[in-house]
Design a protein around this motif. Structure first.
Motif, PDB file in Angstrom:
ATOM      1  N   ARG A  53      41.180  25.602 -14.447  1.00 49.52           N
ATOM      2  CA  ARG A  53      42.344  26.479 -14.662  1.00 49.52           C
ATOM      3  C   ARG A  53      43.078  26.758 -13.355  1.00 49.52           C
ATOM      4  NH1 ARG A  53      40.273  31.260 -16.495  1.00 49.52           N
ATOM      5  NH2 ARG A  53      38.154  30.558 -16.712  1.00 49.52           N
ATOM      6  N   LEU A  54      42.331  26.889 -12.264  1.00 54.75           N
ATOM      7  CA  LEU A  54      42.921  27.137 -10.951  1.00 54.75           C
ATOM      8  C   LEU A  54      43.762  25.938 -10.506  1.00 54.75           C
ATOM      9  CD1 LEU A  54      42.679  29.346  -8.649  1.00 54.75           C
ATOM     10  CD2 LEU A  54      41.044  27.785  -7.608  1.00 54.75           C
ATOM     11  N   LEU A  55      43.198  24.751 -10.590  1.00 52.84           N
ATOM     12  CA  LEU A  55      43.927  23.547 -10.190  1.00 52.84           C
ATOM     13  C   LEU A  55      45.144  23.314 -11.079  1.00 52.84           C
ATOM     14  CD1 LEU A  55      40.937  21.122  -9.480  1.00 52.84           C
ATOM     15  CD2 LEU A  55      42.376  22.303  -7.795  1.00 52.84           C
ATOM     16  N   TRP A  56      44.961  23.485 -12.393  1.00 53.19           N
ATOM     17  CA  TRP A  56      46.077  23.260 -13.318  1.00 53.19           C
ATOM     18  C   TRP A  56      47.211  24.247 -13.036  1.00 53.19           C
ATOM     19  CZ3 TRP A  56      49.181  25.484 -16.910  1.00 53.19           C
ATOM     20  CH2 TRP A  56      49.918  24.615 -17.713  1.00 53.19           C
ATOM     21  N   ALA A  57      46.889  25.517 -12.838  1.00 57.45           N
ATOM     22  CA  ALA A  57      47.931  26.530 -12.586  1.00 57.45           C
ATOM     23  C   ALA A  57      48.670  26.235 -11.288  1.00 57.45           C
ATOM     24  CB  ALA A  57      47.317  27.928 -12.570  1.00 57.45           C
ATOM     25  N   HIS A  58      47.956  25.786 -10.261  1.00 56.24           N
ATOM     26  CA  HIS A  58      48.606  25.434  -8.993  1.00 56.24           C
ATOM     27  C   HIS A  58      49.633  24.325  -9.223  1.00 56.24           C
ATOM     28  CE1 HIS A  58      48.806  24.693  -4.579  1.00 56.24           C
ATOM     29  NE2 HIS A  58      49.089  23.469  -5.002  1.00 56.24           N
ATOM     30  N   GLU A  59      49.230  23.288  -9.918  1.00 54.46           N
ATOM     31  CA  GLU A  59      50.133  22.155 -10.160  1.00 54.46           C
ATOM     32  C   GLU A  59      51.260  22.522 -11.125  1.00 54.46           C
ATOM     33  OE1 GLU A  59      49.966  19.871  -8.049  1.00 54.46           O
ATOM     34  OE2 GLU A  59      47.979  20.421  -7.316  1.00 54.46           O
ATOM     35  N   TYR A  60      50.973  23.398 -12.073  1.00 50.88           N
ATOM     36  CA  TYR A  60      52.009  23.857 -13.004  1.00 50.88           C
ATOM     37  C   TYR A  60      53.118  24.589 -12.240  1.00 50.88           C
ATOM     38  CZ  TYR A  60      54.202  26.250 -16.948  1.00 50.88           C
ATOM     39  OH  TYR A  60      55.111  26.729 -17.861  1.00 50.88           O
ATOM     40  N   PHE A  61      52.751  25.312 -11.192  1.00 48.18           N
ATOM     41  CA  PHE A  61      53.778  25.972 -10.381  1.00 48.18           C
ATOM     42  C   PHE A  61      54.718  24.932  -9.767  1.00 48.18           C
ATOM     43  CE2 PHE A  61      55.731  27.818  -6.673  1.00 48.18           C
ATOM     44  CZ  PHE A  61      56.191  29.029  -7.163  1.00 48.18           C
ATOM     45  N   HIS A  62      54.170  23.797  -9.320  1.00 45.01           N
ATOM     46  CA  HIS A  62      55.025  22.743  -8.769  1.00 45.01           C
ATOM     47  C   HIS A  62      56.000  22.224  -9.829  1.00 45.01           C
ATOM     48  CE1 HIS A  62      53.078  22.736  -4.953  1.00 45.01           C
ATOM     49  NE2 HIS A  62      51.922  22.255  -5.399  1.00 45.01           N
ATOM     50  N   PHE A  63      55.512  22.049 -11.056  1.00 40.78           N
ATOM     51  CA  PHE A  63      56.398  21.637 -12.154  1.00 40.78           C
ATOM     52  C   PHE A  63      57.508  22.665 -12.351  1.00 40.78           C
ATOM     53  CE2 PHE A  63      57.232  22.483 -16.703  1.00 40.78           C
ATOM     54  CZ  PHE A  63      58.029  21.379 -16.982  1.00 40.78           C
ATOM     55  N   ARG A  64      57.143  23.938 -12.403  1.00 40.05           N
ATOM     56  CA  ARG A  64      58.150  24.995 -12.592  1.00 40.05           C
ATOM     57  C   ARG A  64      59.173  25.007 -11.465  1.00 40.05           C
ATOM     58  NH1 ARG A  64      55.563  30.405 -14.966  1.00 40.05           N
ATOM     59  NH2 ARG A  64      57.367  31.140 -13.816  1.00 40.05           N
ATOM     60  N   THR A  65      58.725  24.701 -10.262  1.00 38.53           N
ATOM     61  CA  THR A  65      59.647  24.652  -9.119  1.00 38.53           C
ATOM     62  C   THR A  65      60.628  23.500  -9.280  1.00 38.53           C
ATOM     63  OG1 THR A  65      57.987  25.651  -7.684  1.00 38.53           O
ATOM     64  CG2 THR A  65      59.793  24.489  -6.604  1.00 38.53           C
ATOM     65  N   GLU A  66      60.135  22.349  -9.725  1.00 47.78           N
ATOM     66  CA  GLU A  66      61.036  21.220  -9.931  1.00 47.78           C
ATOM     67  C   GLU A  66      62.059  21.533 -11.023  1.00 47.78           C
ATOM     68  OE1 GLU A  66      61.098  16.399 -10.678  1.00 47.78           O
ATOM     69  OE2 GLU A  66      59.347  17.532 -11.343  1.00 47.78           O
ATOM     70  N   VAL A  67      61.636  22.190 -12.080  1.00 48.71           N
ATOM     71  CA  VAL A  67      62.565  22.589 -13.141  1.00 48.71           C
ATOM     72  C   VAL A  67      63.611  23.553 -12.592  1.00 48.71           C
ATOM     73  CG1 VAL A  67      62.764  23.867 -15.320  1.00 48.71           C
ATOM     74  CG2 VAL A  67      60.965  22.144 -15.044  1.00 48.71           C
ATOM     75  N   ALA A  68      63.179  24.496 -11.770  1.00 46.46           N
ATOM     76  CA  ALA A  68      64.131  25.440 -11.168  1.00 46.46           C
ATOM     77  C   ALA A  68      65.161  24.694 -10.324  1.00 46.46           C
ATOM     78  CB  ALA A  68      63.389  26.472 -10.318  1.00 46.46           C
ATOM     79  N   CYS A  69      64.704  23.705  -9.581  1.00 51.59           N
ATOM     80  CA  CYS A  69      65.615  22.926  -8.744  1.00 51.59           C
ATOM     81  C   CYS A  69      66.624  22.161  -9.613  1.00 51.59           C
ATOM     82  CB  CYS A  69      64.808  21.972  -7.873  1.00 51.59           C
ATOM     83  SG  CYS A  69      65.720  21.287  -6.473  1.00 51.59           S
ATOM     84  N   ALA A  70      66.154  21.599 -10.701  1.00 55.46           N
ATOM     85  CA  ALA A  70      67.054  20.884 -11.613  1.00 55.46           C
ATOM     86  C   ALA A  70      68.086  21.838 -12.209  1.00 55.46           C
ATOM     87  CB  ALA A  70      66.248  20.201 -12.712  1.00 55.46           C
ATOM     88  N   ARG A  71      67.661  23.057 -12.513  1.00 55.65           N
ATOM     89  CA  ARG A  71      68.601  24.041 -13.069  1.00 55.65           C
ATOM     90  C   ARG A  71      69.627  24.475 -12.034  1.00 55.65           C
ATOM     91  NH1 ARG A  71      65.917  28.575 -16.496  1.00 55.65           N
ATOM     92  NH2 ARG A  71      68.033  28.680 -17.253  1.00 55.65           N
ATOM     93  N   VAL A  72      69.192  24.675 -10.793  1.00 56.45           N
ATOM     94  CA  VAL A  72      70.124  25.017  -9.713  1.00 56.45           C
ATOM     95  C   VAL A  72      71.157  23.906  -9.568  1.00 56.45           C
ATOM     96  CG1 VAL A  72      70.323  25.248  -7.193  1.00 56.45           C
ATOM     97  CG2 VAL A  72      68.566  26.535  -8.424  1.00 56.45           C
ATOM     98  N   GLN A  73      70.686  22.682  -9.616  1.00 57.23           N
ATOM     99  CA  GLN A  73      71.569  21.529  -9.486  1.00 57.23           C
ATOM    100  C   GLN A  73      72.621  21.517 -10.601  1.00 57.23           C
ATOM    101  OE1 GLN A  73      69.565  17.820  -8.608  1.00 57.23           O
ATOM    102  NE2 GLN A  73      70.809  16.800 -10.152  1.00 57.23           N
ATOM    103  N   ASN A 115      49.439  28.674  -4.812  1.00 57.93           N
ATOM    104  CA  ASN A 115      48.096  29.251  -4.769  1.00 57.93           C
ATOM    105  C   ASN A 115      48.098  30.693  -5.273  1.00 57.93           C
ATOM    106  OD1 ASN A 115      46.632  27.052  -4.044  1.00 57.93           O
ATOM    107  ND2 ASN A 115      46.261  27.676  -1.943  1.00 57.93           N
ATOM    108  N   ALA A 116      49.102  31.471  -4.885  1.00 56.94           N
ATOM    109  CA  ALA A 116      49.199  32.853  -5.373  1.00 56.94           C
ATOM    110  C   ALA A 116      49.345  32.854  -6.900  1.00 56.94           C
ATOM    111  CB  ALA A 116      50.372  33.574  -4.713  1.00 56.94           C
ATOM    112  N   PHE A 117      50.183  31.956  -7.416  1.00 59.27           N
ATOM    113  CA  PHE A 117      50.382  31.829  -8.859  1.00 59.27           C
ATOM    114  C   PHE A 117      49.076  31.436  -9.540  1.00 59.27           C
ATOM    115  CE2 PHE A 117      51.387  29.281 -12.614  1.00 59.27           C
ATOM    116  CZ  PHE A 117      52.248  30.120 -13.308  1.00 59.27           C
ATOM    117  N   ALA A 118      48.366  30.468  -8.954  1.00 63.32           N
ATOM    118  CA  ALA A 118      47.110  29.993  -9.544  1.00 63.32           C
ATOM    119  C   ALA A 118      46.081  31.119  -9.614  1.00 63.32           C
ATOM    120  CB  ALA A 118      46.565  28.818  -8.738  1.00 63.32           C
ATOM    121  N   LEU A 119      45.943  31.879  -8.543  1.00 59.43           N
ATOM    122  CA  LEU A 119      44.974  32.985  -8.558  1.00 59.43           C
ATOM    123  C   LEU A 119      45.330  34.030  -9.614  1.00 59.43           C
ATOM    124  CD1 LEU A 119      44.024  33.787  -4.872  1.00 59.43           C
ATOM    125  CD2 LEU A 119      42.510  33.099  -6.729  1.00 59.43           C
ATOM    126  N   ALA A 120      46.610  34.289  -9.764  1.00 58.25           N
ATOM    127  CA  ALA A 120      47.050  35.299 -10.735  1.00 58.25           C
ATOM    128  C   ALA A 120      46.942  34.809 -12.174  1.00 58.25           C
ATOM    129  CB  ALA A 120      48.495  35.711 -10.438  1.00 58.25           C
TER     130      ALA A 120
END
Length: 172
Positions: free
Chosen positions: A61-81, A109-114
């Protein structure tokens, strides 16, 4: 650095949809076993050993949440674009931004811990989270800086990433 691990992304990784057909979150078997072993070793040293099932599940769950944050960041970047004209391809520029990358790893990492928790948090889950926190503090630059983005600071950290995206796209 325990067992030579200095980044979460050596244990699991996210392939961005901007660059890869087979985009998505990938958890390495070896990575999961390594993080579970780290959690268990830290818990055992504290005198509160974890069951293998808890170490593995929390580690996943920790590893998945960390990587999921990266996905969310890419989506945010696409939306900004999309929200700014002209539609410049800003993700490739953002992806190569060293300062942004360090902040993104700390935020991930903060997102994953939370978020690496189950409903009905058990004492074993609390021990696993405490051990994960201690382990993350031993990681390399960016990854170990997660305390700077915990709690209320998480929102301002995410805002900072978006500000970088806007600035890199020439919109700011």
């Amino acid at each position: 650095v325990p067992h030579g691990i200095d980044s979460v992304d050596s244990l699991a990784f996210y392939l961005p949809f901007h660059f890869y057909r087979g985009w998505g979150i990938y958890i390495r078997e070896r990575g999961l076993l390594e993080v579970a072993a780290e959690l268990d070793a830290l818990a055992t040293r504290r005198g509160t050993p974890l069951s293998p099932a808890v170490s593995l599940e929390f580690g996943y769950r920790l590893l998945w949440a960390h990587e999921y944050f990266h996905f969310r960041t890419e989506v945010a970047c696409a939306r900004v674009q999309q929200l700014h004209w002209p539609y410049a391809a800003i993700y490739p520029t953002y992806f190569g931004d060293a300062r942004g990358a360090l902040d993104e790893e700390a935020l991930a990492n903060a997102f994953a811990l939370a978020n690496a928790k189950r409903k009905g948090l058990t004492q074993q889950d609390k021990v696993a989270k405490s051990c994960a926190r201690r382990w993350m503090k031993t990681l390399g630059p960016g990854y170990c800086d997660f305390p700077d983005f915990e709690g209320i600071a998480h929102a301002s950290g995410k805002d900072g990433l978006v500000d970088r995206m806007v600035g890199l796209g020439g919109f700011g």
